[in-house]
Design an enzyme around this catalytic site. Sequence first.
Site, PDB file in Angstrom:
ATOM      1  N   ASP A   1      -1.915  -5.824 -10.727  1.00 25.73           N
ATOM      2  CA  ASP A   1      -2.416  -5.630  -9.326  1.00 25.73           C
ATOM      3  C   ASP A   1      -1.658  -4.068  -9.346  1.00 25.73           C
ATOM      4  O   ASP A   1      -1.168  -3.516  -9.929  1.00 25.73           O
ATOM      5  CB  ASP A   1      -1.339  -6.297  -8.518  1.00 25.73           C
ATOM      6  CG  ASP A   1      -1.972  -6.348  -7.074  1.00 25.73           C
ATOM      7  OD1 ASP A   1      -1.850  -7.311  -6.461  1.00 25.73           O
ATOM      8  OD2 ASP A   1      -2.932  -5.474  -6.949  1.00 25.73           O
TER       9      ASP A   1
HETATM   10  C1  GLC Z   1      -4.035  -5.108  -3.597  1.00 26.46           C
HETATM   11  C2  GLC Z   1      -4.048  -6.601  -3.528  1.00 26.46           C
HETATM   12  C3  GLC Z   1      -4.963  -6.809  -4.731  1.00 26.46           C
HETATM   13  C4  GLC Z   1      -6.089  -6.043  -4.480  1.00 26.46           C
HETATM   14  C5  GLC Z   1      -5.849  -4.889  -5.273  1.00 26.46           C
HETATM   15  C6  GLC Z   1      -6.831  -3.876  -5.405  1.00 26.46           C
HETATM   16  O1  GLC Z   1      -2.661  -4.455  -3.431  1.00 26.46           O
HETATM   17  O2  GLC Z   1      -2.869  -7.016  -3.975  1.00 26.46           O
HETATM   18  O3  GLC Z   1      -5.184  -8.424  -4.187  1.00 26.46           O
HETATM   19  O4  GLC Z   1      -7.199  -6.646  -5.545  1.00 26.46           O
HETATM   20  O5  GLC Z   1      -4.726  -4.246  -4.654  1.00 26.46           O
HETATM   21  O6  GLC Z   1      -7.299  -3.466  -3.944  1.00 26.46           O
END
Ligand code: GLC
Length: 729
Positions: A268
């Site tokens: 993430d």
């Molecule tokens: C965010 C979220 C994740 C998302 C990623 C890209 O912080 O936790 O679910 O897909 O970053 O935006």
Amino acid sequence: MAEAHLGAAPHPGATVPRVEALLARMTLAEKAGQMSQLPLFQPEAPTEIVEAVRQGRIGSFLNAHSLAQRNGLQRIAVEESRLGIPLLFGRDVIHGYKTIFPIPLGQSATFDPDLVERAATAAAAEASEAGIDWVFAPMVDIARDARWGRIAESCGEDPYLAAEMGAAMVRGFQGEDAGAPGRVAACAKHFAGYGAAEAGREYSTTSIPEQLLREVYLAPFKACVEAGALTLMSGFNDLNGVPASGNEFLLRRILKEEWGFSGFVVSDWASIVEMAKHGLVEDDGHAALEAARAGVDMEMGSSAYITALPDLVAQGCLPVGVLDDAVRRILVVKHRLGLFDRPYREAPPEKRGDAYRVVAHEIARESIVLLKNEGRVLPIAKGAKSIAVVGPQADDRVDQLGCWSFDGDASASVTVLAALRARCKDAEIHVAKGVDDCRSNDRSGFAAAIDAARRSEIVLAFVGEPANLSGECRSRAFLDLPGVQLELLEALAQTGRPLVVTFLAGRPLVIGRACALASAALYAWHPGTMAGPALVDVLLGDVSPSGKLPVTFPRAVGQIPLYYNAKNTGRPATSRLRGVPTGTPLDPEGFESAYLDVDVTPEFPFGFGLSYATFEYSNLRVTPSRAAAAESLAVVVRLKNTGQVAGDEVVQLYVRDRVGSITRPVRELKKIRRVSLKPGQEVDVDLRLASRDLAFWGRDMRLGVEPGVFDVFAGGDSCATLSATFEIV
Ligand code: GLC
């Protein structure tokens, strides 16, 4: 404990000659580049980013601003870099791209995997038209805590339902061939346990015993892997002391070794470098080492990999094989998406928004849950001449889209007010918001709302949460209706007109008082682009509501975590509320697992949802009634529509294993079946239980079935009383 037949793990990916040939030629910097994904913050990528692409030091982007930007960067990667490896473009398409479907929690309320799959197929088609190869969905974190804002993105509290829904979304996104036109790679997230955030506070610590982790939190991910998910995303959360993005037990031992997962894991956003903040490592370099070792194949949103990995290998701190395995996984996914052969995307000849909105309308309609309908005040009488439409959620094109709808086309939203006006041309529709928005504390609009109610035969109030009060970083310590919406409902109820309350929200709210004021109540979640037509179809009785709750609704936030598949404890509550009358002697009485100040039962239980029809269950039988662990069992229940109108019922089958070497939940959902019945029609509903449905993770961390007596319950929610027993010998 008999080993249960649990289904084959997916085959590890076959080797792809072109991938092996590339791998053999790649430098350490190029390998680290493929393991790096960066965001595109501007419509024109900065020079240094373009140069990094040309040098093969980036393998993927998220959030490209346009098809032109995407194809432009792709051309540099394919035609100007040394090895011509195509880029992979990802985006958060969580419940639709331009056309927005209900939030995933609402989609789960359909209890209809086929329909959810169709919605994901439509979302994939619309996203791929915009040059998106990879969506960061489905989110399958089990959520038992409505304080956590991301419950909105989840498939609810139950591992079976979340597994069914997550797998359906993977199938919808990827189809049989993720490289076919209109298909995208899926990304099951956030692996794992992120939804168990302590106190429902975003990003907070998760402590999950391995038995519970496997039984509840990993189940939906396993289903997504079995459905062929090409990628997973590792979470932010500290899991039992080791953050998920550095957790080798999770990423290598379970995901890649036990499950044979052959796709790749993306972290993430910056969750790798955040391991320094967690206190697991000193700095980014050590974070890169920890994450790579643990099995994170691609870094999102930070640059630890591209900066540190080549040196770590050169210094002998990290075997080059770790990079080779990661890069191989990534290149195989690019290969399976067809990016080597078709790296560029063309805009579609014609926009197909209408087709997508048809699906959005259908799934929004099925997601609506009828909580109450006193005196059959719904559906609205056909000849109704005057209708009051009140509340901040009746006409808000943006709020009805819910969280994670950044790309949603709000101009295409059809609100419930617009849909009512279009459908009820012969009725006077008196409109008054009552409050400007969900969070307002200004009561000056109440008078107009009360006046509109007094001039109407029926009052439709649309209240709830705005879209920006759920989703990421939106934990709430209280679950009441925001602002003075409850006071508005009280004022409307005092007019004596029948009050129909529809809640649009991203989570279960504490709504007992609001429902008590209403003659009828509907829960519509955030229904998306076609909220209006879907709600009007239900309000006017074109269809009976058929949604069921994918989460338990608490009476008070103090009851949380509150979920149906709980353990019995040694002193289960026999009464619902343990009051302490004045004068009660000091030594407590009634030694039960209950509260002094709130009924221990939920406001509305998991699986609950009414219809305009009524359904009767009877004659539940299990054959054989005694079986060996490996045998499957036939379970049949009779279902009759005893109502006056047609309706869909979601038949739910729950199992209780009375005695186990690990205590078992009082009920576990094991099968669902949606059945459409006309008035008076009755059918036998055939369900089948296999050994994998009865297996659980024992003290030895092996999955299997134990002999003993089991109860099955069949009905329309998790409090079903119709039961039968069988025995595993
Ligand atoms: C965010 C979220 C994740 C998302 C990623 C890209 O912080 O936790 O679910 O897909 O970053 O935006």
